[in-house]
Design a protein around this motif. Structure first.
Motif, mmCIF file in Angstrom:
data_model
loop_
_atom_site.group_PDB
_atom_site.id
_atom_site.type_symbol
_atom_site.label_atom_id
_atom_site.label_comp_id
_atom_site.label_asym_id
_atom_site.label_seq_id
_atom_site.Cartn_x
_atom_site.Cartn_y
_atom_site.Cartn_z
ATOM 1 N N ARG A 85 0.622 -1.238 0.052
ATOM 2 C CA ARG A 85 0.046 0.095 0.030
ATOM 3 C C ARG A 85 0.942 1.263 -0.120
ATOM 4 N NH1 ARG A 85 -5.553 0.067 3.204
ATOM 5 N NH2 ARG A 85 -4.456 -0.227 5.211
ATOM 6 N N TRP A 86 2.175 1.111 -0.578
ATOM 7 C CA TRP A 86 3.090 2.285 -0.395
ATOM 8 C C TRP A 86 2.792 3.068 -1.821
ATOM 9 C CZ3 TRP A 86 5.602 5.835 2.316
ATOM 10 C CH2 TRP A 86 6.334 6.621 1.813
ATOM 11 N N ASP A 87 2.671 2.234 -3.078
ATOM 12 C CA ASP A 87 2.568 2.572 -4.072
ATOM 13 C C ASP A 87 1.474 3.546 -4.474
ATOM 14 O OD1 ASP A 87 2.521 2.992 -7.183
ATOM 15 O OD2 ASP A 87 3.833 1.106 -7.219
ATOM 16 N N ASP A 88 1.590 4.871 -4.912
ATOM 17 C CA ASP A 88 0.682 5.573 -5.176
ATOM 18 C C ASP A 88 -0.626 4.950 -6.288
ATOM 19 O OD1 ASP A 88 1.897 7.639 -3.822
ATOM 20 O OD2 ASP A 88 2.709 8.524 -5.511
ATOM 21 N N LYS A 89 0.021 3.904 -7.083
ATOM 22 C CA LYS A 89 -1.090 3.400 -7.938
ATOM 23 C C LYS A 89 -2.091 2.564 -6.929
ATOM 24 C CE LYS A 89 2.195 2.252 -11.400
ATOM 25 N NZ LYS A 89 3.461 1.440 -11.574
ATOM 26 N N ASN A 90 -1.747 2.069 -5.755
ATOM 27 C CA ASN A 90 -2.543 1.540 -4.970
ATOM 28 C C ASN A 90 -3.060 2.327 -3.957
ATOM 29 O OD1 ASN A 90 -1.791 -0.932 -6.413
ATOM 30 N ND2 ASN A 90 -0.049 -1.348 -4.892
ATOM 31 N N VAL A 91 -2.666 3.188 -3.388
ATOM 32 C CA VAL A 91 -3.264 4.156 -2.497
ATOM 33 C C VAL A 91 -2.954 5.655 -3.042
ATOM 34 C CG1 VAL A 91 -3.129 5.254 -0.142
ATOM 35 C CG2 VAL A 91 -2.865 2.708 -0.520
ATOM 36 N N ASP A 92 -3.929 6.368 -3.536
ATOM 37 C CA ASP A 92 -3.638 7.738 -4.164
ATOM 38 C C ASP A 92 -3.809 8.946 -3.391
ATOM 39 O OD1 ASP A 92 -6.377 7.630 -3.989
ATOM 40 O OD2 ASP A 92 -7.043 7.810 -5.880
ATOM 41 N N VAL A 93 -4.071 8.745 -1.971
ATOM 42 C CA VAL A 93 -3.935 9.960 -1.084
ATOM 43 C C VAL A 93 -2.983 10.258 -0.202
ATOM 44 C CG1 VAL A 93 -6.361 9.706 -1.070
ATOM 45 C CG2 VAL A 93 -5.305 8.308 0.674
ATOM 46 N N TRP A 94 -1.461 9.526 -0.841
ATOM 47 C CA TRP A 94 -0.429 9.700 0.141
ATOM 48 C C TRP A 94 0.135 11.027 0.081
ATOM 49 C CZ3 TRP A 94 1.823 7.202 3.942
ATOM 50 C CH2 TRP A 94 1.622 5.731 4.130
ATOM 51 N N PHE A 95 0.437 11.586 1.025
ATOM 52 C CA PHE A 95 1.588 12.670 1.030
ATOM 53 C C PHE A 95 2.746 12.258 1.483
ATOM 54 C CE2 PHE A 95 -2.311 15.693 2.213
ATOM 55 C CZ PHE A 95 -2.153 16.507 1.422
ATOM 56 N N LYS A 96 3.894 12.461 0.606
ATOM 57 C CA LYS A 96 5.097 11.742 1.044
ATOM 58 C C LYS A 96 6.107 12.973 0.993
ATOM 59 C CE LYS A 96 3.857 7.406 -1.437
ATOM 60 N NZ LYS A 96 4.048 6.769 -2.313
ATOM 61 N N SER A 97 7.340 12.730 1.598
ATOM 62 C CA SER A 97 8.368 13.798 1.675
ATOM 63 C C SER A 97 9.791 12.797 1.746
ATOM 64 C CB SER A 97 7.905 14.658 2.830
ATOM 65 O OG SER A 97 8.952 15.629 2.743
ATOM 66 N N VAL A 98 10.715 13.680 2.053
ATOM 67 C CA VAL A 98 12.077 12.855 2.037
ATOM 68 C C VAL A 98 12.803 13.127 3.465
ATOM 69 C CG1 VAL A 98 14.302 12.445 0.793
ATOM 70 C CG2 VAL A 98 11.855 13.073 -0.407
ATOM 71 N N LEU A 99 13.500 12.321 4.073
ATOM 72 C CA LEU A 99 14.203 12.596 5.198
ATOM 73 C C LEU A 99 15.679 13.199 4.853
ATOM 74 C CD1 LEU A 99 13.701 9.699 7.554
ATOM 75 C CD2 LEU A 99 12.909 11.849 7.897
ATOM 76 N N LYS A 100 16.386 13.865 5.555
ATOM 77 C CA LYS A 100 17.717 14.494 5.309
ATOM 78 C C LYS A 100 18.716 13.287 4.767
ATOM 79 C CE LYS A 100 17.019 18.699 6.857
ATOM 80 N NZ LYS A 100 16.759 19.999 5.787
ATOM 81 N N ASN A 101 18.345 12.139 4.990
ATOM 82 C CA ASN A 101 19.279 11.105 4.479
ATOM 83 C C ASN A 101 18.703 10.639 3.205
ATOM 84 O OD1 ASN A 101 17.085 9.443 4.985
ATOM 85 N ND2 ASN A 101 18.290 8.492 6.760
#
Lengths: 414, 414
Positions: A85-101
C-alpha cells in the motif's frame, strides 16, 4: 466564558470559494478558519465542540475495553510496502516527503499497518488476546477534490479503533459490541434518528462491511433505507442476492443521500499474515491474529451535525456537543443596574457549574441576537431592563424558538 | 486500571539503535514505541503522562487569558514566502509535499505565520486587543539528527502560545505574566528546582529572548547558572557586557549542561508588518500589532522528567504527571483469599476516586516488583498473605524506597 475575552467574531460572509454549508456556517460563526481547500483550523469554540465529541466517543470506546494510544503521522515506506500500500497506484491519497538522509517517508492517512506492526511487539500468546486499541489522530490525505467543508478534508481528526482476537467467534462478539457502541455515540450526539447501520461491500474476507450513514442532502453516498428495520444498503451492494439475504424487498427501500459517519470492517487474518502478527494457542500452535477496524470521523461528525440541524438563522447545536449550554445575552446598554445584574448572574451560573458563554460586549441588541442565532448555543438567556422590573428572565430554546420566562432561582435549579 | 487489560508489557531491552536514556526507559516500560529515529508513538501509559502534562500547562495558559485553538499541519507556501521562511536555505527542517494540482505544501514545524495571518481576520481595532492564543500541536521537523529520544524528535507535541498587544508596555506585562506561568508549570511537574530562567540571544527586536533550561547531563545546551539569583546565561550570549547588564560576575556562574524545556520571545512588530496585521488605535491611526511567542515542548518535558529522576531500577514519576498515583501489586499466587482481598481493595480505592494501576497478572512476585520499579508509579501498595493476617498493607515510595505499613482505612483516608 466572557465573549469579550474571545478573540473570534462572527462574519457576515464566508470565503467565496467555500461551497459547503457546514464550513460556511462554521467560518461565519467563528468556529473554524479555512487554511486552504479541505484544511481547517479549529478556533476556540470549534475546538470545544471537537473535544466534546471526542469525549463522547472515548467513553464508548473505553466501555468496550479500548486502550487509547497515539500513533505517529510520519510513516515508514518499508512498512507499507509489506502490505503493498505504499505505491501511489494502490493508494492515491499519500502525502510523501524525504528525510535528510534521502529516504522517503509518508504521512499517516490510515494507521492499520503501523498499529498492527506495533502489536507484534506485544501480542505473542492467546493469553495476550484480545486487545482493543484506539486513537484520535489527525489524518492527512491528499484528496483530489475537497469540496465538502470539514466533512471531507485533506487534514481531519478521526477516531480509529482496531481489534485483535484469536478467532472468528471472539472477533464477532467484539464487532457486535462495537456496532452497539457506535449506535450509542450517534444517539448521544443527536444523530441517532437519522443514522442507519448500512451494509456495504466487504473485502477478501467478509461479504459485508458496515457503515453508519446519516441521511442528509449534503451526503456524497447513496443508500437505500429500510426505515422499519432501521437498516440500509449501500448502492454498491444493492443486488437481488443481498436483498434476499437481508430479507428485505426492493420496494420497501427508500433512496437517500447520506454521509458516512462511521465504518467497521473485518480484515480476517490477511493483514496479520502480511505483517507477521501471530500468536500461540493453548496447544502452542502458531496462528495469525484476527483483525477488525472501526472508524469514526470526528470532524466529519461535527460537520454532519451542522448540516443536519442548521436553520436559516445559523447553527443549531444539540446540547451534548455544544461548546456552551447557555448563551447569556446582556442588553445592558448604558444601564449599570442591568450590567451588574447580568454580571452577577453569570458568576452565579458559572459557580453552579453551568456552562455559559456570556455576551458582555458593548454592541446593539439586534447584533447580539443575530450572532447568538448564528452561533447556535442551545439556550439563550436574555437579561434586559424588563428583567429587573419583573424578576423574570427570558429563556429561548434555539432549536424550537420556544420562549419561557422564569425566575433566577428557577434558572439556577434547572 | 487492571494491568491484565493493558496490552503493553515491559521489555528487557530497548531497540539497539536507541541511545537516549529517556527513550530506552520509556520503551522498556511500555510508555512509547519507536516508529523510526526521532518518531515515537505514545502507548496508553505514555499518552496518560502526555495528557497530564498538557492539563497542567493548559491550566496556566488559561489563567493568563489564553484562548485554546488548533491550527493545521498542512501549510501554504505563499504564506511562508511572505516572511521569507519557505526556502530550505532559510529554514532547514521543512517537510514538504505536493498537492494533486501540483502546488507545494509544507507540514507545520512552527505556527507563528499561520496564527498571525489568522489574526488579521479578527483583530482590527485596539478594542480587539490584547489577544492571547495557544495550541497543543504535533510539530513535524525534518531534523538531520534525532538522537535524544523524545527530547528532540522529528514529530513531537508542543504548546505554542502567541500574544498580540497594542504596544510594548502591554506586551511586557503579558511577557512577565508568561514567565511566571512557565515557572508555575515547571514547579508543578516537579522540575522547578532544576530549571532556570536563562538569558539567550534575542532577534532584531530585543537584546534577549528567554529560555527555561533544566540542568541535566542529557542536555544539548550549555548554560552558566547563577544559583543564588536563580538565573542563567546561555553560552551564546556570555559576554562581559551581558554579565554587567545582569549584574553578575563570571566567577559566580557554574557551567552546566541543560535541556531547553521552554522559550519565550518578543517579535516586536516585524512579523505583523510582514503579514499585514495592523490595528487602529483610539485616534484611528493604523499601527502594527506587537507579537510575542511562548513555547513549551510537551513531549520534551516528559523526556526531561524521565532523564531527571530515573534511577538504576527505572523511571520515577513525580506524582503530578504519573499515569497513575498507585501501583497496587497483588501477590495472590494461588491464594484465593489474597486475590479477593486485592480485588476488593482495587474496587474500593477506585470508587474513592484514587488513581490506581492494579497488577492482577498471574506472574511471579519478583517480576511484578521489577516491572513496578521500571514503570515508576509514585506509590506501590503490596497485598500478600501477610496482609490478611496482620491487616497491614505495605506502601512503598518509589522515589525514596521508604516503606510504611498502614491499615486499609488509613490508606483510603490518605
Amino acid at each position: 466564558m466572557r465573549q469579550s475575552s474571545l478573540f473570534t467574531k462572527t462574519r457576515r460572509e464566508a470565503p467565496k470559494d467555500e461551497l459547503a454549508k457546514n464550513a460556511q456556517l462554521l467560518i461565519r460563526a467563528g468556529y473554524v478558519h479555512k487554511e486552504m481547500a479541505g484544511v481547517y483550523a479549529y478556533l476556540p469554540l470549534g475546538l470545544k465542540v471537537v473535544e466534546r465529541i471526542k469525549a463522547i466517543v472515548r467513553e464508548e470506546m473505553e466501555a468496550i475495553g479500548g486502550n487509547e494510544l497515539l500513533m505517529t503521522s510520519l510513516q515508514s515506506k518499508e512498512l507499507w510496502e509489506k502490505t503493498d500500500r505504499w505505491d501511489d497506484k494502490n493508494v492515491d491519497v499519500w502525502f510523501k516527503s524525504v528525510l535528510k538522509n534521502g529516504s522517503e517517508v509518508g504521512f499517516g492517512w490510515s494507521h492499520e499497518e503501523p498499529i498492527t506492526e506495533l502489536m507484534t511487539e506485544y501480542l505473542a500468546s492467546y493469553r495476550d488476546l484480545p486487545a482493543y486499541v484506539y486513537q484520535f489522530q489527525t489524518k492527512l490525505r491528499n484528496e483530489l477534490r475537497a469540496k465538502s467543508g470539514i466533512m471531507r478534508g485533506r487534514e481531519f481528526v478521526m477516531k480509529d479503533m482496531y481489534s485483535y482476537t484469536t478467532d472468528e467467534e471472539a472477533h464477532l462478539k467484539f464487532y457486535n459490541a462495537a456496532i452497539q457502541a457506535y449506535h450509542n455515540v450517534f444517539m448521544h450526539v443527536g444523530l441517532g434518528e437519522l443514522t442507519y447501520l448500512t451494509f456495504a461491500s466487504g473485502g477478501a474476507f467478509t461479504q459485508f462491511s458496515h457503515e453508519f450513514q446519516t441521511v442528509s442532502e449534503a451526503g456524497e453516498d447513496t443508500i437505500y433505507v429500510h426505515k422499519k428495520k432501521r437498516l440500509a444498503v449501500n448502492k454498491e451492494v444493492l443486488t437481488p442476492e443481498v436483498l434476499e439475504k437481508l430479507d428485505v424487498k426492493r420496494e420497501e427501500l427508500v433512496e437517500e443521500k447520506a454521509i458516512e459517519v462511521g465504518n467497521i470492517f473485518s480484515f480476517g487474518s490477511i493483514k496479520s499474515e502480511q505483517l507477521g502478527l501471530k500468536y500461540k494457542d493453548e496447544e502452542g500452535t502458531e496462528k495469525p491474529v484476527i483483525l477488525g477496524s472501526y472508524g469514526i470521523g470526528i470532524t466529519r461528525l461535527m460537520g454532519t451535525i451542522v448540516e443536519s440541524f442548521a436553520d436559516e438563522k445559523g447553527i443549531v447545536w444539540p446540547e451534548a456537543v455544544a461548546p456552551f449550554a447557555y448563551h447569556l445575552v446582556s442588553l445592558a446598554g448604558n444601564n449599570g443596574d442591568v450590567a451588574a445584574y447580568a454580571e452577577s448572574l453569570y458568576e452565579e451560573l458559572t459557580d453552579a457549574g453551568k456552562s455559559v458563554l456570556y455576551d458582555d460586549r458593548d454592541v446593539r441588541a439586534g447584533e447580539k441576537f443575530a450572532d447568538s442565532d448564528l452561533m447556535g448555543l442551545p439556550w439563550r438567556i436574555v437579561v434586559g431592563k424588563d428583567t429587573l422590573s419583573s424578576g423574570q428572565l427570558e429563556l429561548v430554546h434555539r432549536k424550537t424558538g420556544e420562549t419561557t420566562h422564569l425566575t433566577r432561582s428557577e434558572l439556577l435549579a434547572r
